[in-house]
Design an enzyme around this catalytic site. Sequence first.
Site, PDB file in Angstrom:
ATOM      1  N   HIS A  71       0.798  -1.130   0.008  1.00 41.63           N
ATOM      2  CA  HIS A  71      -0.186   0.131   0.265  1.00 41.63           C
ATOM      3  C   HIS A  71       0.787   1.526   0.014  1.00 41.63           C
ATOM      4  O   HIS A  71       0.296   2.418  -0.400  1.00 41.63           O
ATOM      5  CB  HIS A  71      -1.091   0.022   1.164  1.00 41.63           C
ATOM      6  CG  HIS A  71      -0.327   0.165   2.641  1.00 41.63           C
ATOM      7  ND1 HIS A  71       0.317  -0.721   3.440  1.00 41.63           N
ATOM      8  CD2 HIS A  71      -0.251   1.447   3.213  1.00 41.63           C
ATOM      9  CE1 HIS A  71       0.495  -0.064   4.304  1.00 41.63           C
ATOM     10  NE2 HIS A  71       0.184   1.277   4.242  1.00 41.63           N
ATOM     11  N   ASP A  72       2.063   1.045   0.441  1.00 38.68           N
ATOM     12  CA  ASP A  72       2.702   2.409   0.781  1.00 38.68           C
ATOM     13  C   ASP A  72       3.998   2.394  -0.398  1.00 38.68           C
ATOM     14  O   ASP A  72       4.797   3.198   0.033  1.00 38.68           O
ATOM     15  CB  ASP A  72       3.119   2.676   2.312  1.00 38.68           C
ATOM     16  CG  ASP A  72       2.295   3.627   2.925  1.00 38.68           C
ATOM     17  OD1 ASP A  72       1.657   4.110   2.358  1.00 38.68           O
ATOM     18  OD2 ASP A  72       2.562   3.813   4.305  1.00 38.68           O
ATOM     19  N   LYS A  75       5.699   5.507  -1.741  1.00 40.88           N
ATOM     20  CA  LYS A  75       6.486   6.566  -0.820  1.00 40.88           C
ATOM     21  C   LYS A  75       8.077   6.461  -1.208  1.00 40.88           C
ATOM     22  O   LYS A  75       8.815   7.242  -0.835  1.00 40.88           O
ATOM     23  CB  LYS A  75       6.180   6.172   0.794  1.00 40.88           C
ATOM     24  CG  LYS A  75       5.062   6.625   1.150  1.00 40.88           C
ATOM     25  CD  LYS A  75       4.807   6.585   2.735  1.00 40.88           C
ATOM     26  CE  LYS A  75       3.346   7.080   3.184  1.00 40.88           C
ATOM     27  NZ  LYS A  75       3.316   6.911   4.643  1.00 40.88           N
ATOM     28  N   HIS A 100       1.707   9.913  -2.828  1.00 44.69           N
ATOM     29  CA  HIS A 100       2.213   8.692  -2.668  1.00 44.69           C
ATOM     30  C   HIS A 100       1.311   7.477  -3.175  1.00 44.69           C
ATOM     31  O   HIS A 100       1.643   6.416  -3.742  1.00 44.69           O
ATOM     32  CB  HIS A 100       2.838   8.377  -1.413  1.00 44.69           C
ATOM     33  CG  HIS A 100       1.791   7.908  -0.360  1.00 44.69           C
ATOM     34  ND1 HIS A 100       1.242   8.784   0.303  1.00 44.69           N
ATOM     35  CD2 HIS A 100       1.464   6.654  -0.070  1.00 44.69           C
ATOM     36  CE1 HIS A 100       0.405   8.167   1.202  1.00 44.69           C
ATOM     37  NE2 HIS A 100       0.392   6.786   0.870  1.00 44.69           N
ATOM     38  N   HIS A 125      -6.454   4.103   0.052  1.00 41.10           N
ATOM     39  CA  HIS A 125      -6.328   3.433   1.405  1.00 41.10           C
ATOM     40  C   HIS A 125      -6.362   5.035   2.372  1.00 41.10           C
ATOM     41  O   HIS A 125      -6.487   5.015   3.491  1.00 41.10           O
ATOM     42  CB  HIS A 125      -5.346   2.956   1.977  1.00 41.10           C
ATOM     43  CG  HIS A 125      -3.916   3.189   1.598  1.00 41.10           C
ATOM     44  ND1 HIS A 125      -3.214   3.347   0.485  1.00 41.10           N
ATOM     45  CD2 HIS A 125      -3.221   4.043   2.546  1.00 41.10           C
ATOM     46  CE1 HIS A 125      -2.069   4.072   0.747  1.00 41.10           C
ATOM     47  NE2 HIS A 125      -1.863   4.170   1.931  1.00 41.10           N
ATOM     48  N   HIS A 126      -6.214   6.195   1.648  1.00 38.96           N
ATOM     49  CA  HIS A 126      -6.349   7.412   2.454  1.00 38.96           C
ATOM     50  C   HIS A 126      -7.801   8.335   2.229  1.00 38.96           C
ATOM     51  O   HIS A 126      -7.889   9.475   2.468  1.00 38.96           O
ATOM     52  CB  HIS A 126      -5.266   8.353   2.173  1.00 38.96           C
ATOM     53  CG  HIS A 126      -4.002   7.792   2.764  1.00 38.96           C
ATOM     54  ND1 HIS A 126      -3.754   8.165   4.111  1.00 38.96           N
ATOM     55  CD2 HIS A 126      -2.822   7.398   2.288  1.00 38.96           C
ATOM     56  CE1 HIS A 126      -2.510   7.600   4.597  1.00 38.96           C
ATOM     57  NE2 HIS A 126      -2.087   7.267   3.453  1.00 38.96           N
ATOM     58  N   ASP A 154      -3.986   0.628   8.781  1.00 37.62           N
ATOM     59  CA  ASP A 154      -2.845   1.380   8.288  1.00 37.62           C
ATOM     60  C   ASP A 154      -2.675   2.394   9.464  1.00 37.62           C
ATOM     61  O   ASP A 154      -1.405   2.788  10.075  1.00 37.62           O
ATOM     62  CB  ASP A 154      -3.026   2.106   7.012  1.00 37.62           C
ATOM     63  CG  ASP A 154      -1.927   3.365   6.594  1.00 37.62           C
ATOM     64  OD1 ASP A 154      -0.688   2.659   6.976  1.00 37.62           O
ATOM     65  OD2 ASP A 154      -2.273   4.161   6.131  1.00 37.62           O
TER      66      ASP A 154
END
Length: 209
Positions: A71-72, A75, A100, A125-126, A154
């Site tokens: 998921h990240d 970044k 990101h 996811h944000h 998260d």
Amino acid sequence: MLNSKQILILIKKIRWLKKKESPYKILEEYNIKPEIKQHMIRVSNYTEILADLMCLNKLEIEEIKKGALLHDIGKQEIPDELLNKFTKLDEDEFKEIKKHTQFGLKILNNKKYAKTRIENVILLHHEKWNGNGYPFGIKGKLIPIEARIVSVTDCYDALTSERAYKERFSHEKAMEILISESGNSFDPDIISMFELFQNKFEKKLKEYR
């Protein structure tokens, strides 16, 4: 020359070996910074627990877990000085951080893991239940359930982990924050399930400390 029976046995053995492979093997394909990698592994493990509690089927759980595990990845494209900044991000810096999710989708592009649920987790996811998230500001059940689940796990890991700008919080403090955001940042049903079975997440958290 193998006969048909031997070929069948070999195929079964290969399948068995694939199941025995580390679930984190997919991370080897990306040059991921250690702190991001460990965060994604923890989130993936929390996500597997929560997705199962939400009664998703095995295929859904497997794909959501992989999505959480990646998921990240976006970044990787964000400068370390922003990711590890000790003070509050200004408006322009936060805009850069928010990229990101889209960077992650680009990195995933053309990979065998580019499946809808995995893409949804990385990109969405944000997003927040009330529509104040990013990148699109979608709200409620318009946000795919896989992204709603990972937004909770998260956040739980972020709260219970030490960061450059914050100390790690206890499980109890993290739960207090998650519950306070039920109906705002998070799906109330998912938070209710997380709260009901919070002992499972606290037990997993203790394994990391």
